[in-house]
Design an enzyme around this catalytic site. Structure first.
Site, PDB file in Angstrom:
ATOM      1  N   GLN A 229       0.846  -1.198   0.000  1.00 11.43           N
ATOM      2  CA  GLN A 229       0.000   0.000   0.000  1.00 11.43           C
ATOM      3  C   GLN A 229       0.879   1.244   0.000  1.00 11.43           C
ATOM      4  O   GLN A 229       1.929   1.274   0.649  1.00 11.43           O
ATOM      5  CB  GLN A 229      -0.919  -0.021   1.229  1.00 11.43           C
ATOM      6  N   SER A 230       0.472   2.259  -0.753  1.00  8.07           N
ATOM      7  CA  SER A 230       1.210   3.521  -0.856  1.00  8.07           C
ATOM      8  C   SER A 230       2.610   3.248  -1.412  1.00  8.07           C
ATOM      9  O   SER A 230       2.729   2.659  -2.472  1.00  8.07           O
ATOM     10  CB  SER A 230       1.235   4.225   0.502  1.00  8.07           C
ATOM     11  N   VAL A 231       3.681   3.647  -0.686  1.00  8.85           N
ATOM     12  CA  VAL A 231       5.003   3.348  -1.240  1.00  8.85           C
ATOM     13  C   VAL A 231       5.271   1.848  -1.264  1.00  8.85           C
ATOM     14  O   VAL A 231       6.126   1.376  -2.029  1.00  8.85           O
ATOM     15  CB  VAL A 231       6.135   4.078  -0.474  1.00  8.85           C
ATOM     16  N   MET A 257      -2.010  -1.238  -3.830  1.00  9.73           N
ATOM     17  CA  MET A 257      -3.044  -0.380  -3.260  1.00  9.73           C
ATOM     18  C   MET A 257      -2.530   1.058  -3.151  1.00  9.73           C
ATOM     19  O   MET A 257      -1.586   1.325  -2.420  1.00  9.73           O
ATOM     20  CB  MET A 257      -3.448  -0.901  -1.874  1.00  9.73           C
TER      21      MET A 257
END
Length: 610
Positions: A229-231, A257
């Site tokens: 998720q994210s980075v 994500m």
């Protein structure tokens, strides 16, 4: 009076019981007979059982402590001696980062150490060694500045328990990797020694550990799905383009994500090298680029380096210090800008992907006080500091203020300007939506996988509404991180989050779809995945208008009208709008074709360095 006093006492008692019960939920207790034996290597792992009945093995090191000469160096895999008994009953330290509280629903950071290159494993009770269960590996986000696999936000019990109850059991693995200065320092000496991007190399080493060892825990090394998720999602993209795509990745599927490698802004090493040199000067090692300077840095106490680097990062990139130390081109692990690598077909092929964004992913990147065009541009100016005036003007034109006036709620009238929502939407598209669309489209278009093997979703629900209200940021809406507790099917979120039945029902539906994807098997609820249309046309060469496809299909999860799939085209007419579903109208309103065509176009990509 007596009745009120009694009622108050009862309320206090119930609160104490609730707190105690919550602590029990989070308790792991060693179980004498819970062990995993790796007979091939003669290693025994001692585990613990959570209150929910899930078997856990924590703080398993996949690499030697990155201290002394191993600091700022590629990870060295662990080689436990034969006969080793590894105590995996308790969580280990978080990698060096700022300590203290982050958000009300995340763990407080208290225990940090360089000896942090560990992973945690969770599995259903009674899992046999020969079970051959599919494996889900979690790469946490946090802007390469903070986070850990042990954060309460990523508690895997609900996911593991639901999967087993549905007859689709899996093994869960969460990994820690180096962050900040320790994970992403760069200099000429580090580049020459191929010791750059240590945090990404840590992830690769952890995935290789899973490939080589997970079978002892009942997992199947040939059915590994990496989820980030994210980075964490961005890093999955960087793993796929690592080494110019010349090396196979140690996983078979991916869920990305709110992130694609396109959020890796300013990917040339100059800025991070300058930040590395600044810390080096502060500790008396000079600002040199040679091996002597590097050796000096390896002798400085990690606490001193952590304090200085975290302080500098957060001062330059408030509040968390993102994009101060981060992945950069090193002509080895990252050989070019990620968007160029995907266009040059320099990636590992054959990896089915689910990728996504959430409706208000950019909400916290803009100040609630944003009220002018200048402040809108300033909301991403710290990170994207090389944008030309023509690019800034184009952005304002693509996101006209009129589009956002309807978003101001009555309770925010006179307090929140439409400019805030305008800035939030631009940030969402720059950081998340358009990079996700670009990576997946280029991956399909350039032969990574067939079009049927890529799906997109937008999440339009959050369980954090009461928390954001208490924080005074109710305008955030479905902000970044919102889909995480649905994935993990966490039924006891903290800080006053929404644990109501409708929210848990959506969590079950969403989690089950990801479980289905991890299994790659149409049985037991496979209709959920089969009814989710692929993101792009089967003939991508005929479905392109420059840097974006001519139409996309997106699954919308949550929102006032429920979950459904929507297809949107760049040639949609007013007549088409009249027969559109709610989800299709919502997707059309986002204007992804025109906006992402610019954000994924050559001019913006070059100026952003993605």
């Amino acid at each position: 009076m007596a009745n009120r006093l009694f009622a108050s006492m009862v309320a206090v008692l119930l609160a104490i019981i609730a707190i105690y019960y919550q602590e029990l939920l989070d308790t792991f207790h060693p179980t004498p007979n819970l062990k995993v034996v790796d007979s091939a290597r003669d290693i025994t792992y001692l585990g613990s059982l959570s209150f929910a009945g899930i078997e856990h093995f924590q703080n398993i090191f996949y690499a030697e402590a990155p201290t002394g000469p191993r600091r700022f160096a590629a990870p060295v895999p662990t080689r436990p001696v034969k006969g080793s008994v590894i105590d995996a009953t308790r969580a280990g330290a978080w990698c060096p980062q700022g300590t203290g509280d982050i958000l009300p629903f995340t763990s407080s950071v208290t225990n940090i150490s360089e000896n942090c290159l560990s992973l945690r494993i969770a599995r259903p009770p009674g899992t046999r060694k020969d079970a051959k269960l599919p494996v889900a590996v979690w790469i946490h986000g946090g802007g390469h500045a903070l986070g850990s696999a042990s954060d309460i936000l990523y508690e895997p019990d609900g996911l593991v328990k639901l999967a087993a109850a549905d007859g689709l059991p899996l093994v869960y693995v969460g990994i820690n990797y180096r962050l900040g200065l320790f994970g992403f320092a760069t200099s000429e000496a580090l580049i020459e020694r191929k010791d750059t991007n240590a945090g990404l190399r840590d992830q690769r080493a952890a995935l290789e550990w899973v490939r080589d060892n997970i079978e002892s825990f009942g997992g199947d090394p040939k059915r590994v799905t990496v989820v980030g998720q994210s980075v964490g999602a961005s890093d999955i993209g960087l793993q796929l383009t690592a080494f110019g795509g010349d090396q196979d990745v140690p996983f078979q599927q991916a869920v990305m994500m709110s992130g694609g490698p396109g959020l890796n802004f300013n990917s040339q090493p100059d800025l991070v090298a300058s930040n590395t040199a600044a810390i080096s000067q502060q500790v008396g090692c000079g600002g040199g680029k040679d091996l002597q300077t590097l050796e000096c840095l390896r002798g400085i106490p990690f606490e001193q380096l952590t304090n200085l680097s975290v302080t500098a990062s957060r001062a330059a990139r408030p509040p968390f210090g993102e994009a101060y130390f981060y992945p950069t081109i090193d002509d080895d692990f990252i050989q070019d800008r990620p968007s160029q690598l995907t266009r040059a077909r320099k990636f590992t092929k054959g990896i089915p992907i689910i990728a996504s964004w959430v409706t208000n992913d950019g909400a916290w990147y803009a100040l609630p006080t944003t009220a002018t065009d200048h402040e809108v541009l300033g909301s991403f100016g710290l990170w994207l500091h090389k944008l030309s005036e023509s690019t800034k003007e184009k952005l304002l034109h693509l996101y006209p203020l009129d589009d956002f006036e309807h978003m101001v709620k009555s309770e925010h009238e006179g307090q929140i300007s439409p400019q805030y929502y305008r800035a939030a939407q631009i940030n969402r598209d720059i950081w998340f939506t358009c990079p996700v669309l670009d990576f997946t489209w280029q991956y399909v278009k350039n032969g990574g996988v067939g079009a049927s093997q890529v799906r997109l979703y937008e999440f339009n629900q959050t369980r954090y509404t009461p928390v954001f209200d208490s924080m005074g940021v109710s305008m955030w809406g479905v902000a970044h991180l919102s889909d995480i507790p649905y994935l993990f099917y966490n039924d006891h979120l903290r800080a006053g989050a929404d644990n109501s039945d409708p929210q848990l029902a959506l969590a079950r539906d969403f989690s089950r779809i990801i479980i289905q994807f991890v299994h790659g098997d149409p049985k037991g609820g496979g209709d959920r995945l089969q009814s989710w249309p692929p993101a792009f046309s089967n003939e991508p060469s005929k479905s392109s208008t420059g840097d974006v496809p001519s139409h996309i299909s997106v699954r919308l999860f949550g929102g006032p009208h429920g979950s459904e799939s929507a297809t949107c085209s760049d040639s949609t007419t007013e007549t088409d709008m009249e027969v559109m579903t709610y989800a299709e109208k919502a997707l059309h309103w986002e204007k992804l074709f025109s906006r992402c065509a610019f954000l994924n176009g050559q001019q913006f990509r070059e100026e952003a360095g993605v």
